[in-house]
Design a protein around this motif. Structure first.
Motif, mmCIF file in Angstrom:
data_model
loop_
_atom_site.group_PDB
_atom_site.id
_atom_site.type_symbol
_atom_site.label_atom_id
_atom_site.label_comp_id
_atom_site.label_asym_id
_atom_site.label_seq_id
_atom_site.Cartn_x
_atom_site.Cartn_y
_atom_site.Cartn_z
ATOM 1 N N ARG A 27 -1.753 0.320 6.653
ATOM 2 C CA ARG A 27 -2.126 0.188 5.236
ATOM 3 C C ARG A 27 -2.810 1.453 4.735
ATOM 4 N NH1 ARG A 27 -4.442 -6.046 4.793
ATOM 5 N NH2 ARG A 27 -2.409 -7.085 5.010
ATOM 6 N N LEU A 80 -0.217 3.942 4.368
ATOM 7 C CA LEU A 80 0.563 3.626 3.174
ATOM 8 C C LEU A 80 -0.199 3.984 1.901
ATOM 9 C CD1 LEU A 80 3.146 2.373 2.065
ATOM 10 C CD2 LEU A 80 2.019 0.142 2.142
ATOM 11 N N ALA A 81 -1.525 3.649 1.902
ATOM 12 C CA ALA A 81 -2.335 4.008 0.731
ATOM 13 C C ALA A 81 -2.383 5.521 0.545
ATOM 14 C CB ALA A 81 -3.746 3.439 0.885
ATOM 15 N N GLN A 82 -2.558 6.242 1.678
ATOM 16 C CA GLN A 82 -2.572 7.707 1.570
ATOM 17 C C GLN A 82 -1.234 8.237 1.072
ATOM 18 O OE1 GLN A 82 -3.689 9.110 5.444
ATOM 19 N NE2 GLN A 82 -5.795 8.309 5.317
ATOM 20 N N GLU A 83 -0.155 7.641 1.616
ATOM 21 C CA GLU A 83 1.161 8.081 1.156
ATOM 22 C C GLU A 83 1.370 7.757 -0.321
ATOM 23 O OE1 GLU A 83 3.341 9.846 2.725
ATOM 24 O OE2 GLU A 83 2.155 9.952 4.564
ATOM 25 N N GLU A 84 0.900 6.553 -0.711
ATOM 26 C CA GLU A 84 1.014 6.214 -2.129
ATOM 27 C C GLU A 84 0.196 7.164 -2.994
ATOM 28 O OE1 GLU A 84 -0.111 2.190 -2.516
ATOM 29 O OE2 GLU A 84 1.794 1.371 -1.768
ATOM 30 N N GLU A 85 -1.018 7.491 -2.506
ATOM 31 C CA GLU A 85 -1.846 8.437 -3.269
ATOM 32 C C GLU A 85 -1.171 9.803 -3.347
ATOM 33 O OE1 GLU A 85 -6.453 10.091 -3.300
ATOM 34 O OE2 GLU A 85 -5.735 8.758 -1.713
ATOM 35 N N LEU A 101 2.009 10.296 -3.107
ATOM 36 C CA LEU A 101 3.151 10.135 -3.996
ATOM 37 C C LEU A 101 2.712 10.144 -5.459
ATOM 38 C CD1 LEU A 101 6.181 9.636 -4.259
ATOM 39 C CD2 LEU A 101 5.722 7.172 -4.067
ATOM 40 N N THR A 102 1.572 9.463 -5.730
ATOM 41 C CA THR A 102 1.046 9.449 -7.098
ATOM 42 C C THR A 102 0.674 10.859 -7.552
ATOM 43 O OG1 THR A 102 0.193 7.210 -6.707
ATOM 44 C CG2 THR A 102 -0.688 8.414 -8.594
ATOM 45 N N ARG A 131 3.753 12.663 -8.151
ATOM 46 C CA ARG A 131 4.327 12.254 -9.431
ATOM 47 C C ARG A 131 3.560 12.872 -10.594
ATOM 48 N NH1 ARG A 131 5.442 5.792 -8.379
ATOM 49 N NH2 ARG A 131 7.276 6.064 -7.011
#
Length: 581
Positions: free
Chosen positions: A311, A314-319, A321-322, A325
């Motif tokens: 998790r 995943l959160a780091q990857e989402e961050e 990715l954000t 972006r």
């Protein structure tokens, strides 16, 4: 082995021996390795097979505890030919162990007595020493017999001994026991403790076997016939061919009883072992379950940690990715701005103009809000000052009225009535002004809300809207504080007015009492001379109705009267008193 086979006349009954071995291991010797541990597994299995065959041949051999000691030397010698070993042991038991089992489970006392008689005849001193030390034949003869000298002799010495034993009458074995004791008489005469004798007859000693054998032959030839064991022991009898002889020279009821008891004990032990095995299985199962549970919890913890790590990743990857972006959007915006820079210049100027207009509108709204707030503060301050001045005026007027009422009795009622009416009008005007003030505040609030709606309609930024809302909230809070101040001042004004009314009522009551008492005195002074002048009888009539007073008097005069009607309204009226005749 060839010589012994010839001396013992072994029948070599293969079929009979196979029938005995086919029955398997006897239950009495399943745990033989626990009591007699042997390093060589082959030798131990051979001993178990021979003992089991003997137990199947005769039931007593399953109960004889010293049978492994008797059979072990022959098993070790004939370990490659178990059938010959069995027949040698069986021949030894049938011939050289005659009458051994008549007193089973006790040692053969009759055989031991024969040896003791022989020792008494050939060495009385040694026997007397043994008797004095409390040593019986069970201690110095029976250990040699039950082990067949295997504990006190080496392999070669034991073989030499049994070469002579197998070559002579079965009684030669007892003569060998007596010869062993006589040959060792010197160390035995030095022993006095029982444990020393036990050790001596269970361990090897320095002994010349050749001399001992010669001594045995001497005793064999010189022992009288009345005490010679030959007279009580049978001659050598070989085993029968095709089938082994029946061996029943033992107390059957004792053996059967012991066999039953041992079988019962064995069954109980098997049941106990079974329960113990089940308990061990349950314990192992419980331990296994505990281990599985611990492993499960450990696995769950690892899974939870792995899940948390995943998790976090995943959160780091989402961050990331954000952020990517955002960077991509920024790059797109920058690229679009660069691409549309020339085409959007006019639009930017228009937007700038609109922003200036909006800023000017916001500034005007701010000025309007500030002006209205200042006006509201001025009005509130003026109202507070008016209320304070009114309160001071009321206080001064109250004191003035008190002084005026004390000084002028005739003018008290009219001034009180005028002051009351004046205060009532002023209170009404104060209420009207307070209502107007509230209406003005509401109109100002409505105007502000309309301004806020206009600002929303004009598309103001969120920061401007927040600033306007904060200012409106501050205006509402300030308005609420002023309302509370006005309410407190109104309460104080009402309290002062009520106090003034009570004071005026009290003063008017006192003045009314004074006027009435003065009038009564005046009438009492006036009536005597009036009757004297007119001749009217001294009876007079006074009538009063609904607050009007009628007097019988000659002269007419006016005076101010304060009347309190039933409705508790305070007023002043002028009453004309006519002369009634």
């Amino acid at each position: 082995m060839f010589v012994w086979r010839s001396l013992l006349c072994l029948p070599e009954n293969h079929a009979a021996y196979s029938s005995l071995t086919d029955k398997g291991l006897h239950s009495a010797f399943l745990t033989l390795h626990d009591k007699y541990p042997i390093k060589s597994h082959k030798l131990q299995r051979g001993l178990q097979r021979v003992l089991s065959a003997l137990a199947h041949w005769a039931a007593i051999f399953a109960e004889v505890e010293y049978l492994p000691l008797v059979a072990f030397p022959f098993v070790k010698l004939f370990q490659n030919n178990p059938m010959l070993c069995f027949e040698v042991v069986a021949t030894v038991i049938v011939n050289w162990c005659q009458h051994w089992f008549e007193y089973f489970p006790n040692p053969p006392l009759n055989i031991l007595s024969m040896a003791e008689n022989v020792l008494a005849h050939h060495d009385t001193e040694l026997l007397q020493h043994l008797v004095d030390c409390g040593i019986t034949s069970q201690l110095y003869v029976w250990p040699l017999l039950e082990t067949l000298f295997s504990e006190v002799l080496t392999r070669d010495e034991w073989l030499r001994m049994f070469d002579n034993i197998f070559s002579n009458h079965p009684s030669f074995l007892l003569m060998a026991c007596v010869a062993y004791a006589i040959s060792c008489r010197e160390p035995l005469l030095l022993c006095s403790q029982k444990k020393d004798f036990e050790y001596f007859f269970h361990h090897r000693n320095n002994l010349d076997v050749g001399a001992m054998i010669k001594e045995a032959y001497r005793i064999m030839g010189t022992t009288p016939a009345d005490i010679h064991p030959r007279t009580m022991l049978s001659d050598f009898t070989p085993l029968t061919s095709s089938q082994y002889p029946v061996f029943n020279q033992y107390p059957k009821f004792i053996v059967e009883y012991q066999s039953r008891e041992k079988e019962r004990i064995r069954l109980q032990e098997m049941e106990y072992l079974k329960e113990r095995q089940e308990l061990s299985a349950l314990r192992a199962d419980f331990v296994h379950r505990q281990a599985e549970e611990r492993a499960h919890y450990a696995q769950q913890e690892l899974l939870q940690k792995a899940e948390e790590q995943r998790r976090n990743i995943l959160a780091q990857e989402e961050e990331k990715l954000t952020q990517q972006r955002r960077k991509l959007a920024a790059m797109k915006r920058e690229l679009k701005v660069k691409e549309l820079h020339l085409l959007d210049a006019t639009r930017r100027r228009f937007l700038k103009h609109q922003q200036e207009i909006q800023a000017s509108q916001i500034q005007r709204l701010d000025q309007e809000i500030s002006r209205k707030m200042d006006l509201r503060e001025q009005e509130t301050a003026a109202a507070v000052q008016d209320l304070e001045v009114r309160q001071m005026e009321l206080e001064v007027q109250r004191k003035r009225l008190e002084q005026d009422l004390l000084m002028e009795q005739a003018r008290v009622g009219q001034e009180v009535e005028e002051e009351v009416q004046l205060k009532m009008r002023e209170a009404e005007r104060a209420d009207e002004s307070y209502s107007e003030l509230l209406h003005g505040a509401e109109s100002n609030l409505q105007a502000l809300e309309e301004s806020l709606a206009e600002a929303y309609q004009l598309g103001l930024e969120s920061d401007w809207q927040k600033e306007v809302l904060e200012r409106l909230q501050r205006v509402d809070a300030e308005q609420e504080r002023k309302r509370e101040r006005l309410a407190e001042l109104q309460k104080q004004t009402l309290a002062e007015e009520e106090k003034l009314v009570y004071t005026m009522r009290d003063v008017a009551g006192r003045k009314w009492d004074e006027v009435m008492s003065a009038r009564a005195q005046f009438q009492e002074q006036r009536l005597p001379w009036s009757r004297a002048e007119t001749g009217i009888p001294p009876h007079t009539h006074t009538h009063s109705r609904d607050g009007h007073i009628f007097l019988n008097s000659q002269a007419a005069f006016k005076f101010k009267v304060c009347v309190i009607l039933p409705s508790d309204n305070l007023f002043c009226s002028h009453t004309s008193i006519a002369t009634l005749w």
